[in-house]
Design a protein around this motif. Sequence first.
Motif, PDB file in Angstrom:
ATOM      1  N   LEU A   1      84.665 107.674  37.454  1.00 32.81           N
ATOM      2  CA  LEU A   1      85.517 105.968  37.326  1.00 32.81           C
ATOM      3  C   LEU A   1      85.340 105.845  35.864  1.00 32.81           C
ATOM      4  CD1 LEU A   1      84.719 102.768  38.008  1.00 32.81           C
ATOM      5  CD2 LEU A   1      82.470 102.846  37.512  1.00 32.81           C
ATOM      6  N   ALA A   2      85.213 107.082  34.970  1.00 36.04           N
ATOM      7  CA  ALA A   2      85.425 106.846  33.404  1.00 36.04           C
ATOM      8  C   ALA A   2      86.396 107.323  32.951  1.00 36.04           C
ATOM      9  CB  ALA A   2      83.716 107.945  33.381  1.00 36.04           C
ATOM     10  N   GLU A   3      86.737 108.226  34.052  1.00 35.10           N
ATOM     11  CA  GLU A   3      88.326 108.960  33.744  1.00 35.10           C
ATOM     12  C   GLU A   3      90.104 107.318  34.008  1.00 35.10           C
ATOM     13  OE1 GLU A   3      89.401 111.455  32.885  1.00 35.10           O
ATOM     14  OE2 GLU A   3      87.779 113.123  34.063  1.00 35.10           O
ATOM     15  N   ALA A   4      88.839 107.352  35.020  1.00 30.63           N
ATOM     16  CA  ALA A   4      89.799 105.790  35.940  1.00 30.63           C
ATOM     17  C   ALA A   4      89.779 104.397  34.308  1.00 30.63           C
ATOM     18  CB  ALA A   4      89.462 104.959  37.441  1.00 30.63           C
ATOM     19  N   VAL A   5      88.783 104.464  34.024  1.00 25.81           N
ATOM     20  CA  VAL A   5      89.074 103.078  32.923  1.00 25.81           C
ATOM     21  C   VAL A   5      89.675 103.787  31.649  1.00 25.81           C
ATOM     22  CG1 VAL A   5      86.130 103.461  32.404  1.00 25.81           C
ATOM     23  CG2 VAL A   5      87.443 101.214  32.316  1.00 25.81           C
ATOM     24  N   ALA A   6      89.371 105.016  31.655  1.00 30.02           N
ATOM     25  CA  ALA A   6      89.630 105.918  30.247  1.00 30.02           C
ATOM     26  C   ALA A   6      91.152 105.415  30.420  1.00 30.02           C
ATOM     27  CB  ALA A   6      89.025 107.445  30.345  1.00 30.02           C
ATOM     28  N   ALA A   7      92.171 105.668  31.848  1.00 30.87           N
ATOM     29  CA  ALA A   7      93.638 105.757  31.595  1.00 30.87           C
ATOM     30  C   ALA A   7      93.986 104.053  31.645  1.00 30.87           C
ATOM     31  CB  ALA A   7      93.670 106.135  32.886  1.00 30.87           C
ATOM     32  N   VAL A   8      92.891 103.350  30.965  1.00 33.50           N
ATOM     33  CA  VAL A   8      93.761 101.679  31.103  1.00 33.50           C
ATOM     34  C   VAL A   8      93.343 101.373  29.818  1.00 33.50           C
ATOM     35  CG1 VAL A   8      92.779  99.055  31.515  1.00 33.50           C
ATOM     36  CG2 VAL A   8      93.209 101.482  33.528  1.00 33.50           C
ATOM     37  N   PRO A   9      94.340 101.106  28.714  1.00 30.31           N
ATOM     38  CA  PRO A   9      94.334 101.116  27.137  1.00 30.31           C
ATOM     39  C   PRO A   9      93.866  99.871  26.939  1.00 30.31           C
ATOM     40  CG  PRO A   9      96.585 101.251  28.074  1.00 30.31           C
ATOM     41  CD  PRO A   9      95.671 101.477  28.821  1.00 30.31           C
ATOM     42  N   THR A  10      94.044  99.125  27.941  1.00 27.18           N
ATOM     43  CA  THR A  10      93.772  96.699  27.250  1.00 27.18           C
ATOM     44  C   THR A  10      91.578  96.848  27.745  1.00 27.18           C
ATOM     45  OG1 THR A  10      93.660  96.711  29.810  1.00 27.18           O
ATOM     46  CG2 THR A  10      95.683  96.241  28.536  1.00 27.18           C
ATOM     47  N   LEU A  11      91.011  97.622  28.561  1.00 22.99           N
ATOM     48  CA  LEU A  11      89.564  98.085  28.646  1.00 22.99           C
ATOM     49  C   LEU A  11      89.205  98.986  27.678  1.00 22.99           C
ATOM     50  CD1 LEU A  11      89.563  97.780  32.444  1.00 22.99           C
ATOM     51  CD2 LEU A  11      89.842  96.225  30.753  1.00 22.99           C
ATOM     52  N   THR A  12      88.678  98.680  26.477  1.00 25.85           N
ATOM     53  CA  THR A  12      87.396  99.275  25.885  1.00 25.85           C
ATOM     54  C   THR A  12      85.303  99.436  26.643  1.00 25.85           C
ATOM     55  OG1 THR A  12      87.984  98.440  24.164  1.00 25.85           O
ATOM     56  CG2 THR A  12      85.995  99.159  23.255  1.00 25.85           C
ATOM     57  N   VAL A  13      85.508 100.537  26.515  1.00 25.54           N
ATOM     58  CA  VAL A  13      83.806 100.925  27.273  1.00 25.54           C
ATOM     59  C   VAL A  13      83.545 101.170  26.407  1.00 25.54           C
ATOM     60  CG1 VAL A  13      83.030 102.184  29.044  1.00 25.54           C
ATOM     61  CG2 VAL A  13      85.917 101.732  29.112  1.00 25.54           C
ATOM     62  N   LEU A  14      82.482 100.244  26.248  1.00 23.08           N
ATOM     63  CA  LEU A  14      80.732 100.175  25.594  1.00 23.08           C
ATOM     64  C   LEU A  14      80.083 100.672  26.154  1.00 23.08           C
ATOM     65  CD1 LEU A  14      80.412  96.461  24.731  1.00 23.08           C
ATOM     66  CD2 LEU A  14      82.089  98.492  23.572  1.00 23.08           C
ATOM     67  N   GLY A  15      79.590 101.702  27.133  1.00 22.62           N
ATOM     68  CA  GLY A  15      78.761 102.263  27.564  1.00 22.62           C
ATOM     69  C   GLY A  15      78.247 102.353  28.887  1.00 22.62           C
TER      70      GLY A  15
ATOM     71  N   ILE B   1      84.473 109.590  27.949  1.00 25.69           N
ATOM     72  CA  ILE B   1      85.126 108.573  26.560  1.00 25.69           C
ATOM     73  C   ILE B   1      83.924 108.851  25.352  1.00 25.69           C
ATOM     74  CG2 ILE B   1      85.424 106.484  25.958  1.00 25.69           C
ATOM     75  CD1 ILE B   1      85.308 106.002  29.378  1.00 25.69           C
ATOM     76  N   PRO B   2      84.116 109.273  24.535  1.00 19.90           N
ATOM     77  CA  PRO B   2      83.485 110.011  23.211  1.00 19.90           C
ATOM     78  C   PRO B   2      82.149 108.039  23.056  1.00 19.90           C
ATOM     79  CG  PRO B   2      85.086 111.245  22.702  1.00 19.90           C
ATOM     80  CD  PRO B   2      84.796 109.990  24.661  1.00 19.90           C
ATOM     81  N   THR B   3      83.188 107.239  22.682  1.00 15.26           N
ATOM     82  CA  THR B   3      83.154 106.068  21.768  1.00 15.26           C
ATOM     83  C   THR B   3      81.676 105.513  22.650  1.00 15.26           C
ATOM     84  OG1 THR B   3      85.246 105.365  22.669  1.00 15.26           O
ATOM     85  CG2 THR B   3      84.886 105.823  20.496  1.00 15.26           C
ATOM     86  N   ALA B   4      81.629 106.160  24.124  1.00 17.14           N
ATOM     87  CA  ALA B   4      80.988 105.020  25.189  1.00 17.14           C
ATOM     88  C   ALA B   4      79.534 105.558  24.815  1.00 17.14           C
ATOM     89  CB  ALA B   4      81.050 105.030  26.343  1.00 17.14           C
ATOM     90  N   THR B   5      78.559 104.726  23.960  1.00 20.33           N
ATOM     91  CA  THR B   5      77.730 104.845  23.369  1.00 20.33           C
ATOM     92  C   THR B   5      76.545 104.059  23.577  1.00 20.33           C
ATOM     93  OG1 THR B   5      77.697 104.392  21.444  1.00 20.33           O
ATOM     94  CG2 THR B   5      78.373 106.685  21.424  1.00 20.33           C
ATOM     95  N   HIS B   6      76.878 102.631  24.354  1.00 25.85           N
ATOM     96  CA  HIS B   6      75.897 101.825  24.440  1.00 25.85           C
ATOM     97  C   HIS B   6      74.884 101.743  25.361  1.00 25.85           C
ATOM     98  CE1 HIS B   6      78.413 100.625  20.925  1.00 25.85           C
ATOM     99  NE2 HIS B   6      77.424  99.980  20.556  1.00 25.85           N
ATOM    100  N   LEU B   7      73.692 101.009  25.404  1.00 22.09           N
ATOM    101  CA  LEU B   7      73.210 101.719  26.795  1.00 22.09           C
ATOM    102  C   LEU B   7      72.784  99.771  26.436  1.00 22.09           C
ATOM    103  CD1 LEU B   7      71.172 104.690  26.219  1.00 22.09           C
ATOM    104  CD2 LEU B   7      73.390 104.196  28.422  1.00 22.09           C
ATOM    105  N   SER B   8      72.931  99.643  28.532  1.00 23.05           N
ATOM    106  CA  SER B   8      72.704  98.000  28.697  1.00 23.05           C
ATOM    107  C   SER B   8      71.740  98.265  29.454  1.00 23.05           C
ATOM    108  CB  SER B   8      73.874  96.793  29.103  1.00 23.05           C
ATOM    109  OG  SER B   8      73.105  96.118  29.847  1.00 23.05           O
ATOM    110  N   MET B   9      70.171  97.937  28.832  1.00 18.74           N
ATOM    111  CA  MET B   9      69.287  98.180  30.284  1.00 18.74           C
ATOM    112  C   MET B   9      67.669  97.439  29.437  1.00 18.74           C
ATOM    113  SD  MET B   9      68.604 101.960  29.578  1.00 18.74           S
ATOM    114  CE  MET B   9      67.869 102.953  28.274  1.00 18.74           C
TER     115      MET B   9
END
Length: 221
Positions: free
Chosen positions: A139-153, A182-190
Amino acid sequence: MTELADRLDAVRGGIAEAARAAGRDAAAITTIVVTKFHPASLVRELAELGVTDVGESRHQEAVVKHAELADVALTWHFIGQLQSKKARAVQQYADVIHSVDRPGLVGALAAAPSAVFLQLNLTDDPGRGGVAPADLPALAEAVAAVPTLTVLGLMAVAPLGEEPRRAFARVRAASEVLRGVIPTATHLSMGMSGDFAEAILEGATHLRIGTAITGNRPSPV
Ligand SMILES: *Cc1c(COP(=O)(O)O)cnc(C)c1O
């Protein structure tokens, strides 16, 4: 309003205390007040009390409340399960989407920019929402390939029947896997009303707190 202010203060105090115990800066932790089932008027009161971030889990309800509160500066978080066919509509009002859990949804979101969390399922029940830990790298690979989406964590809900701190430690471990892609995806929503202190001890950066602040939710109509 006073009761609401009192509960908000109490939760803020609890967050400060947990942050201190964890040796963390409480200012680096975002509290999202979950307002699902509550009227827009309550969200407005929260904003007047200094709340900046609100969370909604039901699309129809969120659309209406967001429109009613167009004059209030708030960051809107969508935290509910998301159908692909609703993805574009949710992007219209949600500043952050916490529930990206499958490649099909990534495709549905790709046409517009969004900040997202990848939701991790900590149960064995696929119906609970979230990607199974084993499927997180794909899933991370799939979203990393999409330039419009910023993964926070990563986002997760501690399952019933597991000690929350243990569950959140699993999220923290999965976060390393995500950061490998995705090295910048450092946040945790929990962390929710009953377990935010444990979440803070395991590194939560975004708490999603409902009833401890809002009081009991009105029953759905
Ligand atoms: C409702 C909800 C919350 C808040 O739950 P409380 O126990 O009321 O704090 C947090 N996260 C998600 C995904 C929710 O649906």
